[in-house]
Design a protein around this motif. Structure first.
Motif, PDB file in Angstrom:
ATOM      1  N   PHE A 189       0.824  -1.210   0.000  1.00  0.00           N
ATOM      2  CA  PHE A 189       0.000   0.000   0.000  1.00  0.00           C
ATOM      3  C   PHE A 189       0.860   1.262   0.000  1.00  0.00           C
ATOM      4  N   SER A 190       1.852   1.305   0.888  1.00  0.00           N
ATOM      5  CA  SER A 190       2.639   2.528   1.067  1.00  0.00           C
ATOM      6  C   SER A 190       3.628   2.785  -0.068  1.00  0.00           C
ATOM      7  N   LYS A 191       4.130   1.718  -0.685  1.00  0.00           N
ATOM      8  CA  LYS A 191       5.158   1.878  -1.710  1.00  0.00           C
ATOM      9  C   LYS A 191       4.635   1.805  -3.143  1.00  0.00           C
ATOM     10  N   VAL A 192       3.462   1.208  -3.330  1.00  0.00           N
ATOM     11  CA  VAL A 192       2.960   1.018  -4.695  1.00  0.00           C
ATOM     12  C   VAL A 192       1.597   1.672  -4.880  1.00  0.00           C
ATOM     13  N   ILE A 193       0.600   1.208  -4.120  1.00  0.00           N
ATOM     14  CA  ILE A 193      -0.781   1.617  -4.377  1.00  0.00           C
ATOM     15  C   ILE A 193      -0.991   3.107  -4.121  1.00  0.00           C
ATOM     16  N   PHE A 194      -0.599   3.580  -2.939  1.00  0.00           N
ATOM     17  CA  PHE A 194      -0.856   4.989  -2.621  1.00  0.00           C
ATOM     18  C   PHE A 194      -0.070   5.944  -3.532  1.00  0.00           C
ATOM     19  N   PRO A 195       1.242   5.728  -3.746  1.00  0.00           N
ATOM     20  CA  PRO A 195       1.942   6.637  -4.670  1.00  0.00           C
ATOM     21  C   PRO A 195       1.360   6.625  -6.083  1.00  0.00           C
ATOM     22  N   ALA A 196       0.955   5.434  -6.568  1.00  0.00           N
ATOM     23  CA  ALA A 196       0.387   5.359  -7.913  1.00  0.00           C
ATOM     24  C   ALA A 196      -0.977   6.033  -7.999  1.00  0.00           C
ATOM     25  N   THR A 197      -1.700   6.067  -6.881  1.00  0.00           N
ATOM     26  CA  THR A 197      -3.032   6.679  -6.853  1.00  0.00           C
ATOM     27  C   THR A 197      -2.967   8.176  -6.598  1.00  0.00           C
ATOM     28  N   LEU A 198      -1.861   8.675  -6.084  1.00  0.00           N
ATOM     29  CA  LEU A 198      -1.761  10.070  -5.649  1.00  0.00           C
ATOM     30  C   LEU A 198      -2.097  11.080  -6.752  1.00  0.00           C
ATOM     31  N   PRO A 199      -1.643  10.908  -8.012  1.00  0.00           N
ATOM     32  CA  PRO A 199      -2.053  11.881  -9.042  1.00  0.00           C
ATOM     33  C   PRO A 199      -3.560  11.953  -9.220  1.00  0.00           C
ATOM     34  N   SER A 200      -4.240  10.808  -9.171  1.00  0.00           N
ATOM     35  CA  SER A 200      -5.704  10.826  -9.285  1.00  0.00           C
ATOM     36  C   SER A 200      -6.343  11.477  -8.063  1.00  0.00           C
ATOM     37  N   ILE A 201      -5.770  11.251  -6.891  1.00  0.00           N
ATOM     38  CA  ILE A 201      -6.282  11.900  -5.678  1.00  0.00           C
ATOM     39  C   ILE A 201      -6.168  13.417  -5.808  1.00  0.00           C
ATOM     40  N   ILE A 254       0.444  23.721  -6.519  1.00  0.00           N
ATOM     41  CA  ILE A 254       1.793  23.700  -5.947  1.00  0.00           C
ATOM     42  C   ILE A 254       1.998  22.439  -5.117  1.00  0.00           C
ATOM     43  N   ILE A 255       0.989  22.094  -4.308  1.00  0.00           N
ATOM     44  CA  ILE A 255       1.064  20.856  -3.513  1.00  0.00           C
ATOM     45  C   ILE A 255       1.167  19.640  -4.435  1.00  0.00           C
ATOM     46  N   GLU A 256       0.429  19.675  -5.532  1.00  0.00           N
ATOM     47  CA  GLU A 256       0.468  18.555  -6.486  1.00  0.00           C
ATOM     48  C   GLU A 256       1.858  18.405  -7.105  1.00  0.00           C
ATOM     49  N   LYS A 257       2.491  19.514  -7.467  1.00  0.00           N
ATOM     50  CA  LYS A 257       3.824  19.444  -8.056  1.00  0.00           C
ATOM     51  C   LYS A 257       4.850  18.911  -7.064  1.00  0.00           C
ATOM     52  N   LYS A 258       4.685  19.272  -5.792  1.00  0.00           N
ATOM     53  CA  LYS A 258       5.609  18.800  -4.767  1.00  0.00           C
ATOM     54  C   LYS A 258       5.411  17.323  -4.458  1.00  0.00           C
TER      55      LYS A 258
END
Length: 271
Positions: free
Chosen positions: A185-197, A260-264
């Protein structure tokens, strides 16, 4: 034998690179100026009765900041609208992201909640206004809940969509490397989902800030939405334009903050 001394600070030409403005940047800067010019010209042609000029709006805004509107300072109206918007928006974030992730990771939860959201999604948030008045009264809770409802659907559905679009090969590769559920979850799913979030957060914030006008129809005595509606009732059109312009400008600022938060947080996205 003569020596030739070299002065350390002798005139050596140093070229200073100047950043050139790209054509896109020039267009972005000039477009608002052209729009303001056209606005001013049209207001002169049709008259202030039908279209308030930019100069009159600026003057009215200065008076409102100094003297207030109906005994309340303009800053108080802005803060009241921001407070309601941020309250409903933060509540939506706290609930929508976990639910969206849960739906994406658990097929049974998705099977239960997807039909519910499919029915609710086409309903405009403003349609819930009578129900919220009946359930929560005409106080701040009803206004915050209306803003919450408008942002919640955008965030939860974008989060759910982000989880579902993760390639199965990526998840399987992490499992083959020995990742447990927490690491997956922490290394794959959440980072991969973050742009959609982040896409959901931007859309949710825009809708939340827009719906605040409707939320402040419920017996509010402060807020930009209240100010616009009250001024329209008494045909104080410069005040109406000030409220509209402020909603647009503040909305632009809020969107830039999220960008700005999205770019960071998603610096790898699109690379």
């Amino acid at each position: 034998m003569s020596r030739t001394t070299v002065q350390p600070n002798s005139a050596i030409p140093v070229k200073v690179k100047r950043r050139k403005l790209s054509p896109e940047r020039i267009v972005s800067v000039c477009t608002p100026l052209v729009m303001l010019l056209l606005w001013w010209m049209v207001s002169l042609a049709v008259g202030e009765k039908y279209l308030t000029s930019p100069g009159k709006i600026v003057t009215t805004m200065g008076v409102l900041f100094t003297d207030g509107y109906v005994g309340t300072n303009l800053t108080t109206h802005i803060v009241a609208s921001l407070f309601r918007t941020i309250g409903g928006y933060v509540l939506a974030i706290l609930l929508a992201i976990p639910i969206g992730l849960w739906m994406g990771m658990n097929k049974y939860v998705s099977a239960i909640l997807s039909p519910v959201f499919a029915v609710i999604r086409p309903i405009p948030a403003i349609a819930f206004l009578p129900l919220f008045i009946m359930w929560f009264g005409i106080g701040e809770v009803a206004r915050v809940m209306l803003i919450f409802m408008s942002a919640f659907l955008y965030i939860v559905l974008n989060t759910f969509s982000g989880v579902k679009t993760i390639p199965n090969g990526l998840i399987q590769a992490a499992k083959n490397l020995g990742a447990n559920r927490i690491q997956l979850f922490s290394k794959v799913i959440f980072p991969a989902t973050l742009p959609s979030i982040m896409t959901g957060l931007k859309a949710g914030l825009a809708v939340s800030w827009a719906i605040v006008v409707a939320a402040e129809l419920m017996a509010a005595q402060e807020g930009l939405g209240y100010m616009i509606m009250d001024a329209a009732t008494f045909f104080r059109m410069p005040v109406v334009y000030v409220g509209i312009v402020l909603i647009g400008l503040i909305g632009l600022i809020l969107e830039n903050i999220i960008s700005i938060i999205e770019k960071k947080s998603c610096h790898w996205s699109g690379k």
